[in-house]
Motif scaffolding. Structure first.
Motif, PDB file in Angstrom:
ATOM      1  N   ASP A 192       1.034  -1.184   0.079  1.00 51.04           N
ATOM      2  CA  ASP A 192      -0.084  -0.014   0.035  1.00 51.04           C
ATOM      3  C   ASP A 192       0.619   1.384   0.145  1.00 51.04           C
ATOM      4  O   ASP A 192       0.394   2.025  -0.776  1.00 51.04           O
ATOM      5  CB  ASP A 192      -1.008  -0.099   1.085  1.00 51.04           C
ATOM      6  CG  ASP A 192      -2.001   1.129   1.105  1.00 51.04           C
ATOM      7  OD1 ASP A 192      -2.541   1.402   0.054  1.00 51.04           O
ATOM      8  OD2 ASP A 192      -2.324   1.562   2.136  1.00 51.04           O
ATOM      9  N   GLU A 193       1.917   1.308   0.678  1.00 52.74           N
ATOM     10  CA  GLU A 193       2.783   2.437   0.858  1.00 52.74           C
ATOM     11  C   GLU A 193       3.543   2.743  -0.508  1.00 52.74           C
ATOM     12  O   GLU A 193       3.776   3.851  -0.939  1.00 52.74           O
ATOM     13  CB  GLU A 193       3.744   2.160   1.993  1.00 52.74           C
ATOM     14  CG  GLU A 193       4.755   3.414   2.102  1.00 52.74           C
ATOM     15  CD  GLU A 193       5.592   3.472   3.369  1.00 52.74           C
ATOM     16  OE1 GLU A 193       6.369   4.467   3.446  1.00 52.74           O
ATOM     17  OE2 GLU A 193       5.601   2.421   3.975  1.00 52.74           O
ATOM     18  N   LYS A 194       3.861   1.489  -1.050  1.00 46.60           N
ATOM     19  CA  LYS A 194       4.858   1.567  -2.262  1.00 46.60           C
ATOM     20  C   LYS A 194       3.829   2.007  -3.296  1.00 46.60           C
ATOM     21  O   LYS A 194       4.128   3.174  -4.212  1.00 46.60           O
ATOM     22  CB  LYS A 194       5.328   0.100  -2.589  1.00 46.60           C
ATOM     23  CG  LYS A 194       6.197   0.232  -4.058  1.00 46.60           C
ATOM     24  CD  LYS A 194       6.664  -1.012  -4.161  1.00 46.60           C
ATOM     25  CE  LYS A 194       7.657  -1.075  -5.573  1.00 46.60           C
ATOM     26  NZ  LYS A 194       8.313  -2.252  -5.878  1.00 46.60           N
ATOM     27  N   LEU A 195       2.509   1.833  -3.513  1.00 45.17           N
ATOM     28  CA  LEU A 195       1.541   2.076  -4.582  1.00 45.17           C
ATOM     29  C   LEU A 195       1.379   3.880  -4.135  1.00 45.17           C
ATOM     30  O   LEU A 195       1.170   4.450  -5.146  1.00 45.17           O
ATOM     31  CB  LEU A 195       0.473   1.403  -4.349  1.00 45.17           C
ATOM     32  CG  LEU A 195       0.353   0.121  -4.967  1.00 45.17           C
ATOM     33  CD1 LEU A 195      -0.987  -0.838  -4.323  1.00 45.17           C
ATOM     34  CD2 LEU A 195       0.532  -0.131  -6.484  1.00 45.17           C
ATOM     35  N   TRP A 196       1.063   4.052  -2.988  1.00 42.75           N
ATOM     36  CA  TRP A 196       0.940   5.507  -2.641  1.00 42.75           C
ATOM     37  C   TRP A 196       1.967   6.291  -3.049  1.00 42.75           C
ATOM     38  O   TRP A 196       1.901   7.453  -3.766  1.00 42.75           O
ATOM     39  CB  TRP A 196       0.628   5.698  -1.193  1.00 42.75           C
ATOM     40  CG  TRP A 196       0.292   6.797  -0.601  1.00 42.75           C
ATOM     41  CD1 TRP A 196      -0.735   7.715  -0.880  1.00 42.75           C
ATOM     42  CD2 TRP A 196       1.477   7.662  -0.009  1.00 42.75           C
ATOM     43  NE1 TRP A 196      -0.553   9.016  -0.428  1.00 42.75           N
ATOM     44  CE2 TRP A 196       0.632   9.138   0.420  1.00 42.75           C
ATOM     45  CE3 TRP A 196       2.676   7.703   0.400  1.00 42.75           C
ATOM     46  CZ2 TRP A 196       1.139  10.199   0.829  1.00 42.75           C
ATOM     47  CZ3 TRP A 196       3.207   9.013   1.202  1.00 42.75           C
ATOM     48  CH2 TRP A 196       2.388  10.200   1.292  1.00 42.75           C
ATOM     49  N   LEU A 197       3.304   5.913  -2.838  1.00 49.35           N
ATOM     50  CA  LEU A 197       4.624   6.750  -3.357  1.00 49.35           C
ATOM     51  C   LEU A 197       4.573   6.561  -4.875  1.00 49.35           C
ATOM     52  O   LEU A 197       4.979   7.799  -5.496  1.00 49.35           O
ATOM     53  CB  LEU A 197       5.800   6.024  -2.669  1.00 49.35           C
ATOM     54  CG  LEU A 197       6.025   6.299  -1.292  1.00 49.35           C
ATOM     55  CD1 LEU A 197       7.118   5.298  -0.698  1.00 49.35           C
ATOM     56  CD2 LEU A 197       6.085   7.717  -0.863  1.00 49.35           C
ATOM     57  N   MET A 198       4.135   5.625  -5.351  1.00 52.78           N
ATOM     58  CA  MET A 198       4.425   5.408  -6.972  1.00 52.78           C
ATOM     59  C   MET A 198       3.344   6.368  -7.574  1.00 52.78           C
ATOM     60  O   MET A 198       3.736   6.958  -8.598  1.00 52.78           O
ATOM     61  CB  MET A 198       4.038   4.162  -7.477  1.00 52.78           C
ATOM     62  CG  MET A 198       5.176   3.116  -7.255  1.00 52.78           C
ATOM     63  SD  MET A 198       4.809   1.464  -7.555  1.00 52.78           S
ATOM     64  CE  MET A 198       4.328   1.803  -9.541  1.00 52.78           C
ATOM     65  N   ALA A 199       2.173   6.561  -6.901  1.00 53.55           N
ATOM     66  CA  ALA A 199       1.160   7.600  -7.506  1.00 53.55           C
ATOM     67  C   ALA A 199       1.645   8.997  -7.473  1.00 53.55           C
ATOM     68  O   ALA A 199       0.929   9.841  -8.202  1.00 53.55           O
ATOM     69  CB  ALA A 199       0.009   7.237  -6.666  1.00 53.55           C
ATOM     70  N   LYS A 200       2.378   9.287  -6.633  1.00 50.72           N
ATOM     71  CA  LYS A 200       2.920  10.782  -6.429  1.00 50.72           C
ATOM     72  C   LYS A 200       4.114  10.981  -7.524  1.00 50.72           C
ATOM     73  O   LYS A 200       4.275  12.101  -7.372  1.00 50.72           O
ATOM     74  CB  LYS A 200       3.324  10.934  -5.169  1.00 50.72           C
ATOM     75  CG  LYS A 200       2.169  10.833  -3.956  1.00 50.72           C
ATOM     76  CD  LYS A 200       2.769  11.299  -2.842  1.00 50.72           C
ATOM     77  CE  LYS A 200       1.627  11.505  -1.700  1.00 50.72           C
ATOM     78  NZ  LYS A 200       0.914  12.724  -2.062  1.00 50.72           N
ATOM     79  N   GLU A 201       4.522  10.016  -8.229  1.00 46.71           N
ATOM     80  CA  GLU A 201       5.703  10.493  -9.087  1.00 46.71           C
ATOM     81  C   GLU A 201       5.089  11.070 -10.219  1.00 46.71           C
ATOM     82  O   GLU A 201       3.906  10.839 -10.869  1.00 46.71           O
ATOM     83  CB  GLU A 201       6.291   9.153  -9.501  1.00 46.71           C
ATOM     84  CG  GLU A 201       7.113   8.403  -8.510  1.00 46.71           C
ATOM     85  CD  GLU A 201       7.880   7.206  -9.136  1.00 46.71           C
ATOM     86  OE1 GLU A 201       8.199   7.166 -10.359  1.00 46.71           O
ATOM     87  OE2 GLU A 201       8.194   6.339  -8.220  1.00 46.71           O
ATOM     88  N   PRO A 202       5.721  12.388 -10.607  1.00 48.52           N
ATOM     89  CA  PRO A 202       5.281  13.179 -11.583  1.00 48.52           C
ATOM     90  C   PRO A 202       5.142  12.681 -12.969  1.00 48.52           C
ATOM     91  O   PRO A 202       4.582  13.008 -13.870  1.00 48.52           O
ATOM     92  CB  PRO A 202       6.312  14.546 -11.576  1.00 48.52           C
ATOM     93  CG  PRO A 202       7.299  14.122 -10.777  1.00 48.52           C
ATOM     94  CD  PRO A 202       6.896  12.910  -9.885  1.00 48.52           C
ATOM     95  N   ASN A 203       6.067  11.700 -13.282  1.00 49.52           N
ATOM     96  CA  ASN A 203       6.172  11.127 -14.812  1.00 49.52           C
ATOM     97  C   ASN A 203       5.420  10.074 -14.870  1.00 49.52           C
ATOM     98  O   ASN A 203       5.649   9.326 -16.180  1.00 49.52           O
ATOM     99  CB  ASN A 203       7.702  11.150 -15.279  1.00 49.52           C
ATOM    100  CG  ASN A 203       8.477  12.238 -15.082  1.00 49.52           C
ATOM    101  OD1 ASN A 203       7.943  13.332 -15.394  1.00 49.52           O
ATOM    102  ND2 ASN A 203       9.890  12.375 -14.788  1.00 49.52           N
TER     103      ASN A 203
END
Length: 94
Positions: free
Chosen positions: A15-26
Motif C-alpha cells: 500500500d505504501e509503495k503504491l501510494w508513493l508510486m502514484a505521487k511520481e510526476p512522470n
C-alpha cells in the motif's frame, strides 16, 4: 448463484509503495488510475463504486484487479504490443 465480490488485499508495504508510486510526476495517467483502483479496492470499495468514481467500466476495474492478483507490480504498466508488418514496399514510395 453469485460469485464472491472481487477485492484486493494489500500488505502495508504494498500500500505504501503504491501510494508513493502514484505521487511520481512522470507516471503515465493510466498507471495512476490502475494504482487508485487497486488502493480503493483494498479499502473496501466495490467494483461498481470504483468504476463510477474513476468514470470507467466495471470490466476495466475487474481486469485491473485480476491483473494485480496475477502480476502484482509488474501488471501496472502496459505490455508491449505486437508490431504489424508493413503493407507497403519501399518501391511504393514516390
Amino acid at each position: 448463484m453469485s460469485s464472491a465480490p472481487l477485492r484486493v488485499f494489500l500488505t502495508p508495504k504494498e500500500d505504501e509503495k503504491l501510494w508513493l508510486m502514484a505521487k511520481e510526476p512522470n507516471l503515465k495517467p493510466i498507471t495512476r488510475v490502475r494504482i487508485e483502483i487497486i488502493r480503493l479496492s483494498h479499502r473496501g470499495w466495490k467494483v461498481e463504486k470504483i468504476a463510477g468514481y474513476q468514470k470507467c467500466s466495471t470490466a476495466t476495474v475487474g481486469r485491473t484487479l485480476h491483473r494485480w492478483k496475477l502480476e502484482n507490480f509488474e501488471g501496472l504498466e502496459d505490455k508491449a504490443r505486437p508490431v504489424r508488418k508493413q503493407k507497403w514496399q519501399e518501391e511504393d514510395l514516390p
